[in-house]
Design an enzyme around this catalytic site. Sequence first.
Site, short mmCIF file in Angstrom:
data_model
loop_
_atom_site.label_atom_id
_atom_site.label_comp_id
_atom_site.label_asym_id
_atom_site.label_seq_id
_atom_site.Cartn_x
_atom_site.Cartn_y
_atom_site.Cartn_z
N HIS A 99 -8.09 -4.08 -2.76
CA HIS A 99 -6.91 -3.45 -2.15
C HIS A 99 -6.49 -4.21 -0.89
O HIS A 99 -7.32 -4.84 -0.23
CB HIS A 99 -7.24 -1.99 -1.80
CG HIS A 99 -6.04 -1.17 -1.49
ND1 HIS A 99 -5.12 -0.83 -2.46
CD2 HIS A 99 -5.58 -0.63 -0.33
CE1 HIS A 99 -4.16 -0.10 -1.90
NE2 HIS A 99 -4.42 0.03 -0.62
N CYS B 203 0.84 -1.20 0.00
CA CYS B 203 0.00 0.00 0.00
C CYS B 203 0.89 1.26 0.00
O CYS B 203 1.63 1.48 -0.96
CB CYS B 203 -0.95 -0.06 1.19
SG CYS B 203 -2.20 1.21 1.24
N ASP C 160 -9.46 -3.40 -7.20
CA ASP C 160 -9.04 -2.42 -6.19
C ASP C 160 -9.84 -1.12 -6.35
O ASP C 160 -9.74 -0.46 -7.39
CB ASP C 160 -7.55 -2.14 -6.36
CG ASP C 160 -6.95 -1.38 -5.19
OD1 ASP C 160 -7.63 -0.52 -4.62
OD2 ASP C 160 -5.77 -1.65 -4.87
#
Length: 221
Positions: free
Chosen positions: A188, A109, A157
């Site tokens: 995600h 991330c 995502d």
Amino acid sequence: MSALPLPRWLPPAGRGPGLVLIQEIFGLDDYLRSVAADLAALGYVVVVPELFWRTAPGWSSTHDEAGVAASMAVASSFDPELGLADVLEAVAHLRSMPEVSGVGVLGFCLGGSLAYAAAAAGDPDVAVSFYGSTVASQLAELPKITCPIQFHFGGQDPYIPRSDVASVEAAVAAHPGAEIHVQEEAGHAFHNNVAPMFHHPEAAARAWDLTTAFLRRTLPA
């Protein structure tokens, strides 16, 4: 050396290649600690720079809607340039350790974006970037990367449009030493196994197998 907190995990042999493990916005939480332990068990010396140490020392949050909101608020004060400097400092720190042979970066991330940036700006021997949201907007940096680099994305995502992932795929196809893997059914943060709202066990297992195989090829322990 700055005041950057740099927790460390050692492999059973006490020495080996080094990995800078770069956090999500959730901070140094149980998930990231488990990843660090897993990598150490594979033979890597792992350090985790605590990226929010300037504004929220020791930050760690829950993995629900409230935790996401709180972490987003903390991340809003994060300076990416200072964060990149922290990552590069951690790389240099590992290189200075006599028990370390070779250094890579691996991030999720926020950390995935910084792993990519560190590969372009610094000198890691290998880089792994999981769902970095700024990668697609910074593809002009890809030619600067000379080390092997592996990208992971989820095809569903909500934070990274599939069209952005496609642009990364196209760029990677033309860049020697780069590879990309898209788990089409995953969203995600699909590797985060303590975040039920994100975790996709099957996609996580496939991506982790690809990651560890890549590390064995490019930075063998």
